[in-house]
Design an enzyme around this catalytic site. Sequence first.
Site, PDB file in Angstrom:
ATOM      1  N   LYS A   3       6.640  22.206 -15.348  1.00 43.44           N
ATOM      2  CA  LYS A   3       5.799  21.104 -14.883  1.00 43.44           C
ATOM      3  C   LYS A   3       5.561  21.206 -13.383  1.00 43.44           C
ATOM      4  CE  LYS A   3       4.405  16.428 -15.345  1.00 43.44           C
ATOM      5  NZ  LYS A   3       4.536  15.138 -16.026  1.00 43.44           N
TER       6      LYS A   3
ATOM      7  N   GLU B  74       7.818  17.064 -25.784  1.00 41.95           N
ATOM      8  CA  GLU B  74       7.268  17.572 -24.518  1.00 41.95           C
ATOM      9  C   GLU B  74       7.904  18.914 -24.143  1.00 41.95           C
ATOM     10  OE1 GLU B  74       4.712  16.044 -23.433  1.00 41.95           O
ATOM     11  OE2 GLU B  74       4.922  13.862 -23.515  1.00 41.95           O
TER      12      GLU B  74
ATOM     13  N   LYS C 278       2.447  11.035 -11.847  1.00 43.04           N
ATOM     14  CA  LYS C 278       1.556  10.138 -12.592  1.00 43.04           C
ATOM     15  C   LYS C 278       2.300   8.834 -12.851  1.00 43.04           C
ATOM     16  CE  LYS C 278      -1.684  12.942 -15.252  1.00 43.04           C
ATOM     17  NZ  LYS C 278      -2.131  13.290 -16.626  1.00 43.04           N
TER      18      LYS C 278
ATOM     19  N   ASN D  61      -1.603  17.878 -21.212  1.00 37.93           N
ATOM     20  CA  ASN D  61      -1.975  16.785 -22.116  1.00 37.93           C
ATOM     21  C   ASN D  61      -2.147  17.264 -23.557  1.00 37.93           C
ATOM     22  OD1 ASN D  61      -2.060  15.234 -19.814  1.00 37.93           O
ATOM     23  ND2 ASN D  61      -4.281  15.395 -19.559  1.00 37.93           N
TER      24      ASN D  61
ATOM     25  N   HIS E 240      -2.114  14.937 -26.550  1.00 36.84           N
ATOM     26  CA  HIS E 240      -2.084  13.565 -26.061  1.00 36.84           C
ATOM     27  C   HIS E 240      -3.312  12.745 -26.466  1.00 36.84           C
ATOM     28  CE1 HIS E 240       1.382  14.989 -23.928  1.00 36.84           C
ATOM     29  NE2 HIS E 240       1.553  13.872 -23.261  1.00 36.84           N
TER      30      HIS E 240
ATOM     31  N   ARG F 286       0.814  -1.235   0.000  1.00 39.43           N
ATOM     32  CA  ARG F 286       0.000   0.000   0.000  1.00 39.43           C
ATOM     33  C   ARG F 286       0.842   1.277   0.000  1.00 39.43           C
ATOM     34  NH1 ARG F 286      -2.516  -3.651   3.194  1.00 39.43           N
ATOM     35  NH2 ARG F 286      -4.524  -4.381   2.408  1.00 39.43           N
TER      36      ARG F 286
ATOM     37  N   ARG G 225      -3.904  21.091 -14.848  1.00 37.57           N
ATOM     38  CA  ARG G 225      -2.931  20.067 -15.255  1.00 37.57           C
ATOM     39  C   ARG G 225      -3.276  19.452 -16.608  1.00 37.57           C
ATOM     40  NH1 ARG G 225       0.244  15.513 -11.592  1.00 37.57           N
ATOM     41  NH2 ARG G 225       1.362  14.640 -13.356  1.00 37.57           N
TER      42      ARG G 225
ATOM     43  N   GLU H 281      -5.090  16.736 -11.471  1.00 37.51           N
ATOM     44  CA  GLU H 281      -5.694  17.048 -12.770  1.00 37.51           C
ATOM     45  C   GLU H 281      -7.197  17.296 -12.705  1.00 37.51           C
ATOM     46  OE1 GLU H 281      -3.774  15.102 -16.149  1.00 37.51           O
ATOM     47  OE2 GLU H 281      -5.772  14.891 -17.026  1.00 37.51           O
TER      48      GLU H 281
ATOM     49  N   HIS I  80       6.604   7.430 -28.016  1.00 35.14           N
ATOM     50  CA  HIS I  80       5.606   8.269 -27.366  1.00 35.14           C
ATOM     51  C   HIS I  80       5.720   9.733 -27.829  1.00 35.14           C
ATOM     52  CE1 HIS I  80       2.917   9.788 -24.283  1.00 35.14           C
ATOM     53  NE2 HIS I  80       3.863  10.596 -23.842  1.00 35.14           N
TER      54      HIS I  80
ATOM     55  N   HIS J 224      -2.155   9.483 -27.980  1.00 37.14           N
ATOM     56  CA  HIS J 224      -2.466   8.180 -27.383  1.00 37.14           C
ATOM     57  C   HIS J 224      -3.249   7.307 -28.359  1.00 37.14           C
ATOM     58  CE1 HIS J 224      -1.890   9.473 -22.879  1.00 37.14           C
ATOM     59  NE2 HIS J 224      -0.783   9.456 -23.564  1.00 37.14           N
TER      60      HIS J 224
HETATM   61  N1  NAD Z   1       3.989   9.884 -15.998  1.00 42.86           N
HETATM   62  C1  NAD Z   1       3.974  10.913 -16.810  1.00 42.86           C
HETATM   63  O1  NAD Z   1       3.629  12.036 -16.443  1.00 42.86           O
HETATM   64  C2  NAD Z   1       4.405  10.701 -18.231  1.00 42.86           C
HETATM   65  C3  NAD Z   1       4.699  11.816 -19.050  1.00 42.86           C
HETATM   66  C4  NAD Z   1       5.196  11.592 -20.336  1.00 42.86           C
HETATM   67  C5  NAD Z   1       5.384  10.293 -20.794  1.00 42.86           C
HETATM   68  N2  NAD Z   1       5.064   9.238 -19.980  1.00 42.86           N
HETATM   69  C6  NAD Z   1       5.276   7.867 -20.424  1.00 42.86           C
HETATM   70  O2  NAD Z   1       6.652   7.696 -20.710  1.00 42.86           O
HETATM   71  C7  NAD Z   1       6.805   6.671 -21.684  1.00 42.86           C
HETATM   72  C8  NAD Z   1       7.743   7.138 -22.753  1.00 42.86           C
HETATM   73  O3  NAD Z   1       8.991   7.394 -22.147  1.00 42.86           O
HETATM   74  P1  NAD Z   1      10.348   7.319 -22.974  1.00 42.86           P
HETATM   75  O4  NAD Z   1      10.208   8.117 -24.196  1.00 42.86           O
HETATM   76  O5  NAD Z   1      11.427   7.615 -22.037  1.00 42.86           O
HETATM   77  O6  NAD Z   1      10.397   5.804 -23.472  1.00 42.86           O
HETATM   78  P2  NAD Z   1      11.152   4.507 -22.869  1.00 42.86           P
HETATM   79  O7  NAD Z   1      11.054   4.461 -21.418  1.00 42.86           O
HETATM   80  O8  NAD Z   1      10.608   3.359 -23.641  1.00 42.86           O
HETATM   81  O9  NAD Z   1      12.667   4.753 -23.251  1.00 42.86           O
HETATM   82  C9  NAD Z   1      13.013   4.859 -24.606  1.00 42.86           C
HETATM   83  C10 NAD Z   1      14.149   3.889 -24.966  1.00 42.86           C
HETATM   84  O10 NAD Z   1      15.376   4.425 -24.509  1.00 42.86           O
HETATM   85  C11 NAD Z   1      16.081   3.424 -23.774  1.00 42.86           C
HETATM   86  N3  NAD Z   1      16.913   4.157 -22.833  1.00 42.86           N
HETATM   87  C12 NAD Z   1      16.531   4.762 -21.696  1.00 42.86           C
HETATM   88  N4  NAD Z   1      17.545   5.465 -21.192  1.00 42.86           N
HETATM   89  C13 NAD Z   1      18.599   5.279 -22.007  1.00 42.86           C
HETATM   90  C14 NAD Z   1      19.926   5.756 -22.006  1.00 42.86           C
HETATM   91  N5  NAD Z   1      20.361   6.658 -21.112  1.00 42.86           N
HETATM   92  N6  NAD Z   1      20.749   5.332 -22.975  1.00 42.86           N
HETATM   93  C15 NAD Z   1      20.309   4.490 -23.938  1.00 42.86           C
HETATM   94  N7  NAD Z   1      19.059   4.026 -24.012  1.00 42.86           N
HETATM   95  C16 NAD Z   1      18.205   4.429 -23.048  1.00 42.86           C
HETATM   96  C17 NAD Z   1      14.992   2.590 -23.184  1.00 42.86           C
HETATM   97  O11 NAD Z   1      15.480   1.324 -22.789  1.00 42.86           O
HETATM   98  C18 NAD Z   1      14.023   2.512 -24.353  1.00 42.86           C
HETATM   99  O12 NAD Z   1      14.463   1.556 -25.302  1.00 42.86           O
HETATM  100  C19 NAD Z   1       5.401   6.378 -22.210  1.00 42.86           C
HETATM  101  O13 NAD Z   1       4.941   5.173 -21.658  1.00 42.86           O
HETATM  102  C20 NAD Z   1       4.571   7.538 -21.710  1.00 42.86           C
HETATM  103  O14 NAD Z   1       3.231   7.187 -21.512  1.00 42.86           O
HETATM  104  C21 NAD Z   1       4.594   9.422 -18.719  1.00 42.86           C
END
Ligand code: NAD
Length: 361
Positions: free
Chosen positions: A301, A259, A217, A319, A322, A195, A315, A311, A339, A326
């Site tokens: 942010k 972003e 998030k 998006n 998005h 929890r 907030r 949100e 993404h 999405h």
């Molecule tokens: N929680 C939130 O507020 C929020 C906001 C924006 C995006 N997201 C989420 O984030 C995700 C996208 O994140 P992302 O673009 O980082 O994708 P990801 O986490 O898939 O990373 C992208 C790629 O880079 C690789 N990688 C990571 N760090 C590395 C490094 N330093 N060197 C080499 N390779 C590396 C990863 O293994 C992966 O293959 C989505 O699921 C999206 O929904 C969440």
Amino acid sequence: MAASASSLLAAAASSSCAAISPRIPRGAPAAASVPSPSHHSCPSLRASPARRHQSRFVASVAPTMQPPAESRVSTVVDVDLGDRSYPIYIGAGLLDEPDLLQRHVHGKRVLVVTNTTVAPLYLEKVTWALTHNNRNVSVESVILPDGEKYKDMDTLMKVFDKAVESRLDRRCTFVALGGGVIGDMCGFAAAAFLRGVNFIQIPTTLMAQVDSSVGGKTGINHPLGKNLIGAFYQPQCVLIDTDTLNTLPDRELASGIAEVVKYGLIRDAPFFEWQEKNMSALLAREPSALAYAIKRSCENKAEVVAQDEKESGLRATLNLGHTFGHAIETGLGYGAWFHGEAIAAGTVNHLNISIPPIRFS
Ligand SMILES: NC(=O)c1ccc[n+]([C@@H]2O[C@H](COP(=O)([O-])OP(=O)(O)OC[C@H]3O[C@@H](n4cnc5c(N)ncnc54)[C@H](O)[C@@H]3O)[C@@H](O)[C@H]2O)c1
């Protein structure tokens, strides 16, 4: 401004049309250039004629919880959420400063959640940072498969399996080491395990450093929709070592820029203007340009999240793009487009259909 936004977003989505081609593997480098929208071959990135709108600039967040004077931390941004406030440390070489991490660890047990790509690059270093001169702490790790398609319940269960098998108790700390996928999953696991346990974000992609690691998030995808299952759960700190971007492929770096552009569009006109002048420097990984973009994105942010953590209104501006983005990700299959690429295309679509023209105030 919309035409200019499309130009900047085209930089973020420079591979997105190609991304649907099965011949281009995930992570393949893209050309580090800023294509002109008029020459871009992806229809979704062509903007309608320029539309005028207003943006509001809000002063930067005052730093709190300062690191030692000799620290390499160049910036601390505070996310102001009362008793759940936390610092975002930004700087080069921060994983070489064990104290920064260790001061946010609760208890003696740590579980690092990472993936098959990031573990060989940074797991040893993070384990060192957690344990250096600190024999009281023991570190376990769970290495998940890499990719958006694994941001699901089955993979999440591997984190719980490891935590239960390791007999972690409520005074443990989960550490997310990776991009946004790892951060979202580790955060959700931390929110649900017993929890709620202590949680630290070490984001290693630009996307995660400018957006996903900040604001609490967390969650996973459902086959029918992105991020549908999750929780608001804030970390104890976010540690952004900008040196980790040195190993990030160009296409992943460009994806994160979507972003960055978003913050300029929704609330920070001077930052948008700075991006217009500095996009080439960002794509060329100029350290000062990257550091400024990360700092200003985190400040924006943090300000939004501090006003509307869950949100209920403001907030939702984060998006931008998005809804379309999405839909692209879910419709094409998770991971087909990155993404940030989907968000870039989604933002341009959003601008195109905005009638009357979008006004940000
Ligand atoms: N929680 C939130 O507020 C929020 C906001 C924006 C995006 N997201 C989420 O984030 C995700 C996208 O994140 P992302 O673009 O980082 O994708 P990801 O986490 O898939 O990373 C992208 C790629 O880079 C690789 N990688 C990571 N760090 C590395 C490094 N330093 N060197 C080499 N390779 C590396 C990863 O293994 C992966 O293959 C989505 O699921 C999206 O929904 C969440």
